[in-house]
Design an enzyme around this catalytic site. Structure first.
Site, PDB file in Angstrom:
ATOM      1  N   TYR A   1      -1.736  -0.282  10.842  1.00 24.92           N
ATOM      2  CA  TYR A   1      -1.845  -0.670   9.424  1.00 24.92           C
ATOM      3  C   TYR A   1      -0.604  -0.246   8.654  1.00 24.92           C
ATOM      4  CZ  TYR A   1      -3.591  -0.803   4.624  1.00 24.92           C
ATOM      5  OH  TYR A   1      -3.742  -1.047   3.278  1.00 24.92           O
TER       6      TYR A   1
ATOM      7  N   SER B   1       0.869  -1.172   0.000  1.00 26.46           N
ATOM      8  CA  SER B   1       0.000   0.000   0.000  1.00 26.46           C
ATOM      9  C   SER B   1       0.904   1.219   0.000  1.00 26.46           C
ATOM     10  CB  SER B   1      -0.871  -0.010   1.262  1.00 26.46           C
ATOM     11  OG  SER B   1      -1.477   1.242   1.491  1.00 26.46           O
TER      12      SER B   1
END
Length: 249
Positions: free
Chosen positions: A153, A140
């Site tokens: 995250y 990501s």
């Protein structure tokens, strides 16, 4: 040449689902996995309706027995694994770090980091024996920059980038390539959760993206298919940001 086989984890929604169809359109035999059997069987049926060989295999990537069985059963069914896409992931609890918990850390890292590590372990075991293979991990832009309110995250995706580089070094001489795709905002349910379910928040966030919009899941899937292909046979150990220019700012 025999028809190639791709294995995709977390294939039931979003990027994973789009990736399954993208590989099917390229003529691959497709093994899809996830934690919901009914949805998985329905996806496999859709892929077979396109004329492809496809199989759903139930697996939770947090558990090594599941991952080992997933890889072994894919080989039993299709004979080999040419491409693996480690897509299973979760954003976990989004909150300031002062509100984070050990439980959220364990859940998020269990799926995103342990799941990727276990998948790499068993996929590479097969590919090293074959002397070929391409693995794409889902990172990501959170694996490249910080995001306030998403510390756990972000940390998990930085870890995925590290796993990708290290595994690539271990596989390079044997003809096994390992890369990552690092999406920016993608039009999925995860994006809605990131912005708190507010269309106003989403519009404000997307206005900060140079491209002015979110990616479609298929745009990410097409990048994954490209990275898996022999067109980039010298590319390994890299993380490709597909983010509408976000990390170029």
């Amino acid at each position: 040449m025999n028809t190639p086989t791709v294995l995709i984890t977390g294939a039931l929604t979003g990027i994973g689902r789009a990736t399954a169809f993208a590989f099917a359109r390229e003529g691959y035999r497709v093994a899809v996995s996830g934690r919901r059997e009914e949805a998985g069987n329905a996806l496999a049926a859709e892929l077979r309706a396109l004329g492809n060989e496809a199989e759903f295999l139930l697996a939770d990537v947090r558990f090594e027995a599941d991952v080992r069985n997933l890889v072994e059963q894919t080989v039993v069914r299709f004979g080999r694994i040419d491409v693996a896409v480690n897509n299973a992931g979760t954003e976990g609890q989004l909150a300031p770090i002062v509100e984070q918990s050990a439980a959220n850390y364990a859940e998020t890292f269990g799926v995103n980091v342990l799941g990727t590590m276990l998948s790499l372990k068993h996929e590479m075991r097969v590919m090293l024996a074959q002397g070929s293979g391409s693995i794409i991990n889902l990172s990501s832009v959170a694996g490249k920059v910080g995001i306030a309110g998403a510390s756990v995250y972000v940390a998990s995706k930085h870890a995925v980038e590290g796993l990708t580089k290290s595994a690539a070094l271990e596989g390079a001489a044997a003809g096994v390539r390992v890369n990552a795709v690092a999406p920016g905002p993608v039009a999925t349910e995860m994006l809605d959760r990131f912005v708190g379910g507010s269309e106003e928040n989403k519009a404000g966030f997307l206005a900060t993206i140079p491209a002015g919009r979110a990616a479609t899941p298929d745009e990410i899937a097409q990048t994954i298919v490209f990275l898996a292909s022999d067109k980039v046979s010298y590319l390994t150990g890299q993380s490709i940001a597909v983010d509408g220019g976000h990390t170029a700012q």
